[in-house]
Write an enzyme that holds these catalytic residues in place. Sequence first.
Site, PDB file in Angstrom:
ATOM      1  N   HIS A  19       0.823  -1.215   0.000  1.00  0.00           N
ATOM      2  CA  HIS A  19       0.000   0.000   0.000  1.00  0.00           C
ATOM      3  C   HIS A  19       0.857   1.264   0.000  1.00  0.00           C
ATOM      4  O   HIS A  19       0.350   2.362  -0.271  1.00  0.00           O
ATOM      5  CB  HIS A  19      -0.887  -0.019   1.250  1.00  0.00           C
ATOM      6  CG  HIS A  19      -2.264   0.531   1.039  1.00  0.00           C
ATOM      7  ND1 HIS A  19      -2.881   0.615  -0.194  1.00  0.00           N
ATOM      8  CD2 HIS A  19      -3.177   1.033   1.938  1.00  0.00           C
ATOM      9  CE1 HIS A  19      -4.096   1.129  -0.059  1.00  0.00           C
ATOM     10  NE2 HIS A  19      -4.299   1.399   1.228  1.00  0.00           N
ATOM     11  N   ASN A  66      -6.681   7.268   4.394  1.00  0.00           N
ATOM     12  CA  ASN A  66      -8.056   7.725   4.157  1.00  0.00           C
ATOM     13  C   ASN A  66      -8.277   9.212   4.408  1.00  0.00           C
ATOM     14  O   ASN A  66      -9.384   9.714   4.215  1.00  0.00           O
ATOM     15  CB  ASN A  66      -9.049   6.909   4.999  1.00  0.00           C
ATOM     16  CG  ASN A  66      -8.789   7.013   6.486  1.00  0.00           C
ATOM     17  OD1 ASN A  66      -7.747   7.515   6.900  1.00  0.00           O
ATOM     18  ND2 ASN A  66      -9.726   6.531   7.288  1.00  0.00           N
ATOM     19  N   ASP A  91      -0.867   2.565  -5.343  1.00  0.00           N
ATOM     20  CA  ASP A  91      -0.905   1.134  -5.631  1.00  0.00           C
ATOM     21  C   ASP A  91      -2.197   0.791  -6.367  1.00  0.00           C
ATOM     22  O   ASP A  91      -3.227   1.418  -6.154  1.00  0.00           O
ATOM     23  CB  ASP A  91      -0.803   0.323  -4.335  1.00  0.00           C
ATOM     24  CG  ASP A  91      -1.898   0.689  -3.336  1.00  0.00           C
ATOM     25  OD1 ASP A  91      -1.988   1.873  -2.962  1.00  0.00           O
ATOM     26  OD2 ASP A  91      -2.667  -0.201  -2.933  1.00  0.00           O
ATOM     27  N   ASN A 112      -8.925   4.136  -0.740  1.00  0.00           N
ATOM     28  CA  ASN A 112      -9.264   5.187   0.224  1.00  0.00           C
ATOM     29  C   ASN A 112      -8.486   6.479   0.015  1.00  0.00           C
ATOM     30  O   ASN A 112      -9.003   7.580   0.265  1.00  0.00           O
ATOM     31  CB  ASN A 112      -9.061   4.686   1.651  1.00  0.00           C
ATOM     32  CG  ASN A 112     -10.120   3.684   2.063  1.00  0.00           C
ATOM     33  OD1 ASN A 112     -11.252   3.746   1.586  1.00  0.00           O
ATOM     34  ND2 ASN A 112      -9.764   2.755   2.942  1.00  0.00           N
TER      35      ASN A 112
END
Length: 244
Positions: A19, A66, A91, A112
């Site tokens: 991520h 997020n 990603d 997110n």
Amino acid sequence: MRLFVGLGNPGAGYARNRHNVGFMAVDAIADAHNFSPWRTKFQGELAEGRLGLEKVLLLKPQTFMNLSGDAVQAAMTFYKIEPSDVVVFHDELDLAPERVRVKTGGGHAGHNGLRSITGHIGPEFVRVRLGIGHPGDKRLVTNYVLGDFARQEAAWVEALMKGVAAGAPKLAEGDSSGFMTELARHLPQRPEKPAKPKPAAKPAAAPKPAADAVPAADAVPAAPAEAEPDDTRSPLQRLVDRFR
């Protein structure tokens, strides 16, 4: 001026996560092009430098994924940067490992970080989608993206980062095709699929004979002319026979 944003989560525990490949990308650009040291600003880490003739800001939001849009919007407002001049590295589950795509606009596909940025500045920014592959089951996605790259993936991840850094000046110019060309030079070449053999050409059909033609094999030979018998009569006998 361009704003290059790398997406990831802050902290050493996340540093090698799939991520965090967006953080890795802007770190690689900063190292390769001698950007300024990172400093804390706009709820993130900021570095400044040039890519070719373009002044570029690199930003790594430190708000967790997020809430990435908070840092992006703050930097854009301060420097008066338009959404079209924002490039986000993130990603991408829907691309195979080491595959990369560049696009402008679109949805967030459940990411997110993209969701947060879109909510703050709208969708019309450039996305550099860095493929990490999919675990095959959506129930495994969270653990997969928050897991570290495997040891056997280290080679292609390193090559990808070098390619991103090499192509970054093209991206700063708005030349996404040039960026992809530079990137491809650093990635291992995939073997080409063998071409399918072409079917053998069918032999040409023999010409059909004309409807009234007689095939040579069935031709009837002409009857030989009958030879006249030899005349064995004497001259006297022939003379007598003439007057009979």
